[in-house]
Design an enzyme around this catalytic site. Structure first.
Site, PDB file in Angstrom:
ATOM      1  N   GLU A   1       4.322  -0.950  13.440  1.00 16.40           N
ATOM      2  CA  GLU A   1       5.225  -0.056  14.165  1.00 16.40           C
ATOM      3  C   GLU A   1       4.529   1.292  14.230  1.00 16.40           C
ATOM      4  O   GLU A   1       4.279   1.921  13.203  1.00 16.40           O
ATOM      5  CB  GLU A   1       6.580   0.058  13.465  1.00 16.40           C
ATOM      6  CG  GLU A   1       7.553   0.934  14.217  1.00 16.40           C
ATOM      7  CD  GLU A   1       8.781   1.288  13.396  1.00 16.40           C
ATOM      8  OE1 GLU A   1       9.235   2.451  13.471  1.00 16.40           O
ATOM      9  OE2 GLU A   1       9.286   0.414  12.665  1.00 16.40           O
TER      10      GLU A   1
ATOM     11  N   CYS B   1      11.284   7.526  13.674  1.00 16.84           N
ATOM     12  CA  CYS B   1      10.578   6.774  14.708  1.00 16.84           C
ATOM     13  C   CYS B   1      11.433   6.619  15.956  1.00 16.84           C
ATOM     14  O   CYS B   1      10.906   6.376  17.045  1.00 16.84           O
ATOM     15  CB  CYS B   1      10.165   5.406  14.181  1.00 16.84           C
ATOM     16  SG  CYS B   1      11.544   4.429  13.530  1.00 16.84           S
TER      17      CYS B   1
ATOM     18  N   GLY C   1      -2.589   2.986  12.593  1.00 17.04           N
ATOM     19  CA  GLY C   1      -2.184   1.607  12.824  1.00 17.04           C
ATOM     20  C   GLY C   1      -3.169   0.856  13.700  1.00 17.04           C
ATOM     21  O   GLY C   1      -3.470  -0.314  13.456  1.00 17.04           O
TER      22      GLY C   1
ATOM     23  N   LYS D   1       0.875  -1.170   0.000  1.00 24.40           N
ATOM     24  CA  LYS D   1       0.000   0.000   0.000  1.00 24.40           C
ATOM     25  C   LYS D   1       0.912   1.219   0.000  1.00 24.40           C
ATOM     26  O   LYS D   1       1.593   1.517   0.968  1.00 24.40           O
ATOM     27  CB  LYS D   1      -0.892  -0.019   1.239  1.00 24.40           C
ATOM     28  CG  LYS D   1      -1.501   1.314   1.677  1.00 24.40           C
ATOM     29  CD  LYS D   1      -2.344   1.997   0.638  1.00 24.40           C
ATOM     30  CE  LYS D   1      -2.999   3.252   1.223  1.00 24.40           C
ATOM     31  NZ  LYS D   1      -2.020   4.327   1.536  1.00 24.40           N
TER      32      LYS D   1
ATOM     33  N   GLU E   1       4.238  11.155  21.597  1.00 25.11           N
ATOM     34  CA  GLU E   1       5.099  11.382  20.444  1.00 25.11           C
ATOM     35  C   GLU E   1       4.582  12.539  19.600  1.00 25.11           C
ATOM     36  O   GLU E   1       3.394  12.632  19.303  1.00 25.11           O
ATOM     37  CB  GLU E   1       5.184  10.128  19.577  1.00 25.11           C
ATOM     38  CG  GLU E   1       6.101  10.313  18.370  1.00 25.11           C
ATOM     39  CD  GLU E   1       6.034   9.156  17.388  1.00 25.11           C
ATOM     40  OE1 GLU E   1       7.054   8.869  16.745  1.00 25.11           O
ATOM     41  OE2 GLU E   1       4.951   8.540  17.263  1.00 25.11           O
TER      42      GLU E   1
ATOM     43  N   SER F   1       1.295   6.003  11.904  1.00 24.27           N
ATOM     44  CA  SER F   1       0.784   6.622  13.125  1.00 24.27           C
ATOM     45  C   SER F   1       0.092   5.607  14.026  1.00 24.27           C
ATOM     46  O   SER F   1      -0.388   4.565  13.572  1.00 24.27           O
ATOM     47  CB  SER F   1      -0.202   7.740  12.765  1.00 24.27           C
ATOM     48  OG  SER F   1      -1.393   7.188  12.225  1.00 24.27           O
TER      49      SER F   1
END
Length: 475
Positions: free
Chosen positions: A221, A258, A202, A142, A346, A198
């Site tokens: 992740e 990340c 996710g 994707k 984050e 994100s």
């Protein structure tokens, strides 16, 4: 999805990909690496235009992506990743033991969601794709909307390269758009998903994968704050070098990593004053950056605004109107503990939160307020007794760094790039390093199987590392 879609082609490719020899799979990976290197100039130019990342950085990322592909070729040829295990028949045991032979086999067609911040290394031919192809799984990517032209070009070149290497048609496909991404997760032929992005996106896809009539593994992740602890002795001994390393790390490529250190605990008093002064001096020299997308810049500004920060709380670097200035937020421990959901959340971009602690004994409570992360970093001196602190950090992250910085993830057999939620949805797995291949493999045991029907790696004359009757046998 219709019969002509990439998933259908991947489904047709699954059996020939799984039965292909390890040497053939390694050849496919080597061919893709060579293709990237040969088309480096064209691909870097497209990536630079779409992502605003520097050409030199992107050139290095092409090198890394090619290295990842070749690394997994060596993993495949080694064969130990298969965990081949043999227990020979033994009638003297109670109950008697039949001949049992166990191996890891490809799980089937895999969906991979590309990341925005690594348009090569975590995109169409990124680490998820490389490890899945190495396992013998067809991949449907994707594409990320942040670099669509690059994704299409890499996919086109990859398909041509794989055809020339006589790989099964449909081994690598691509879809675009939110609807096709959702359909990819839902498709009954897809057996696993790799995702980098994100926490919100996710989690939504993870829930979708889990709610299918036949749920599938979702290796996501997601978000990571990557806490750093600086001891008083370290701050006194190395204020300048720690400040330089921290600023360079959290501002690298606009803080869009990340593994960016987003939360830093430093001592109060003279040691902390020295470190903050050095941080301020270094921040003045730090570059500003145009972020990957306008949406990311808006999210960055909104996050800072939500903190209701005082002017004295914020150190800012210089930036033009078009670019984003790096920011250091400085607070005390009491302020942090009053809003850990904000200060330990984050924020994608060039910002880090520096928390001053008065006593080392305050750190355990503060770290308990921090969610799982990919990494934790500890700056210490030989005189520091930090055993309990290390134990606490290792329980909350996947990788602990000592006197270094987390940005930069080496491609290695021993690497672990994962961590407890929300860093990943499956903390026992990694998305970088040799064992990333394990995500796309499933175990099968053969009982009293005729030798002619066994996978080659489970026959008596196999030349890969195996465990036979409990003993490790290395050719």
């Amino acid at each position: 999805m219709t019969r002509q879609d990439p998933v259908a082609a991947a489904t047709d490719a699954a059996a020939p990909a799984a039965s292909a020899s390890r040497a053939r799979r390694a050849d496919w990976l080597d061919a893709l690496a060579t293709m990237l290197e040969r088309n480096r100039e064209e691909l870097v130019a497209i990536a630079a235009e779409e992502t605003h990342l520097a050409a030199a950085r992107l050139d290095g990322e092409v090198t890394r992506t090619a290295a990842q592909l070749r690394f997994f070729a060596t993993v495949v040829l080694d064969g130990s990743y298969l965990e081949a295990t043999i227990d020979t028949a033994d009638d003297t045991l109670t109950p008697p033991r039949p001949d049992l032979r166990r191996i890891l086999r490809p799980i089937g067609p895999v969906g991979v969601f590309a990341a925005s911040n690594f348009p090569f290394a975590f995109s169409v031919l990124g680490n998820d794709t490389a490890s899945a192809l190495a396992a013998g799984c067809p991949v449907v990517v994707k594409a990320h909307p942040g670099h669509p032209r690059l994704s299409r070009r890499v996919a086109e070149l990859s398909r041509r390269t794989l055809a020339e290497a006589e790989a099964p048609e449909g081994l690598l496909g691509m879809v675009e758009g939110v609807e096709d991404g959702v359909a990819l997760v839902r498709h009954p032929a897809i057996r696993a998903i790799g995702f980098t992005g994100s926490t919100t996106g996710g989690r939504a896809l993870f829930d979708l994968a889990s709610s299918r009539p036949a749920p599938i593994p979702f290796y996501g992740e997601l978000g990571s704050i990557n806490p750093v602890v600086v001891t008083e002795a370290a701050a006194l001994a190395r204020a300048e070098s720690i400040a330089t390393g921290l600023v360079d790390s959290f501002t690298r490529d606009g803080g869009q990593y990340c593994t960016k250190p987003g939360l830093v605990f430093i001592p109060d008093g003279d040691a902390g004053d020295r470190l903050l002064t050095a941080l301020s001096d270094r921040l003045a020299l730090a570059p500003s950056q145009t972020l990957l997308t306008e949406q990311m810049r808006t999210a960055f500004d909104d996050h800072l605004a939500a903190g209701e920060l005082e002017e004295d709380d914020v150190l800012r670097g210089y930036a033009t109107e078009e670019q984003t200035a790096p920011v250091i937020v400085t607070i005390d421990m009491e302020r942090f503990l009053s809003r850990p959901d904000y200060f330990a959340d984050e924020c994608f971009g060039p910002v880090t939160v520096v928390v001053r602690y008065r006593r080392r004994q305050d750190l355990p409570q503060a770290l308990e307020a921090v969610e799982g992360s990919l990494t934790a970093t500890l700056h210490l001196e030989p005189s520091d007794d930090v055993t309990a602190l290390v134990d606490q950090l290792t329980a909350r992250v996947g990788r602990v760094i000592f006197n270094g910085w987390p940005t930069g993830v080496a491609i290695a057999w021993s690497q672990h790039h994962g961590g407890p939620w929300p860093a990943t949805t499956a903390s026992v797995h990694t998305s970088v390093g040799a064992t990333a291949i394990r995500r796309f493999l499933t175990p099968t045991a053969y009982q009293d199987c005729p030798p002619r029907l066994l996978p080659p790696e489970l026959t008596d004359d196999s030349d890969i590392p195996r465990r036979i009757d409990g003993a490790l046998v290395v050719p």
